[in-house]
Enzyme design. Structure first.
Site, short mmCIF file in Angstrom:
data_model
loop_
_atom_site.label_atom_id
_atom_site.label_comp_id
_atom_site.label_asym_id
_atom_site.label_seq_id
_atom_site.Cartn_x
_atom_site.Cartn_y
_atom_site.Cartn_z
N ILE A 102 1.07 -0.79 0.09
CA ILE A 102 -0.10 0.24 0.18
C ILE A 102 1.31 1.68 0.38
O ILE A 102 1.45 1.47 0.66
CB ILE A 102 -0.64 0.02 1.15
N CYS A 103 0.45 2.19 -0.80
CA CYS A 103 1.36 3.73 -0.92
C CYS A 103 -0.23 4.18 0.26
O CYS A 103 -0.97 5.16 -0.26
CB CYS A 103 1.23 4.10 -2.24
#
Length: 211
Positions: A102-103
């Site tokens: 996840i960013c």
């Protein structure tokens, strides 16, 4: 670790008493912590392993689907963020379609000790509703999102239906995947190639044959 454990127990109750937000947090059966050995070090750090889930937001391709995440709470929590990744496959600019990485800024440099696991789950839910394609984790998905929003939404709905029990199927996508499966490719590889190649069967087949 006592500080982290005490915080987690308190935060677990916070999530349980606010289930109406469509988020869920579970503790594994048995041992809550695991030892993490560091190479070249005699000391063993402990990490807390949790699992969470979020309901797809309304008016998005993820509506009605439920997505699961693994949460690893480090021994320096809450002063450092937890490590979180999606275990349910998802088509989203800020989440890797391959690894579930996840960013999200609060999982990196924008974390604050006042934040909680509930904050993380709600932020992930908000991220599903408002992707950030200019700061992507998955460049292919981000490119599709920016260049062809309708195709992105179609692909995201298909993935949500297949992997997260989403209510909206995409028969054209299902048929395209089935056609490549009949040629001997695995369903997952066929779906990934088709999604990447904008559902062009010929281009997806060429990509698969190249390996």
């Amino acid at each position: 670790m006592n500080i982290a454990m005490n915080r987690i127990m308190k935060e677990f109750k916070e999530v349980v008493t606010n289930e109406s937000n469509g988020i869920d947090l579970k503790m594994p059966e048995g041992e809550l912590t695991r030892n993490v050995s560091n190479l070249g070090s005699q000391s063993n750090k402990k990490e807390i392993f949790l699992t969470g889930s979020i309901q797809g937001p309304p008016d998005t391709p993820y509506a009605g689907a439920r997505f699961h995440v693994d949460i690893i709470v480090v021994d320096t929590y809450p002063f450092n963020p937890p490590k979180v990744r999606f275990t349910t496959k998802i088509w989203h600019p800020n989440i890797s379609s391959v690894t579930g990485a996840i960013c999200l800024d609060i999982l990196k440099d924008q974390w604050a000790a006042a934040m909680t696991i509930r904050t993380v789950l709600l932020s992930l839910q908000a991220l599903l509703a408002t992707p950030e394609p200019d700061d992507p984790q998955d460049a292919v998905v981000a490119n599709q999102y920016k260049k062809d929003r309708k195709l992105f939404e179609k692909t995201a709905r298909h993935w949500a239906n297949v992997y997260a029990n989403g209510p909206n199927s995409e028969p054209e996508c299902d048929a395209a995947v089935a056609s490549l499966v009949e040629m001997g490719f695995s369903e997952e590889k066929a779906r990934s190639a088709l999604s990447t190649m904008h559902w062009n069967t010929s281009d997806a087949l060429e990509s698969l044959c190249k390996g």
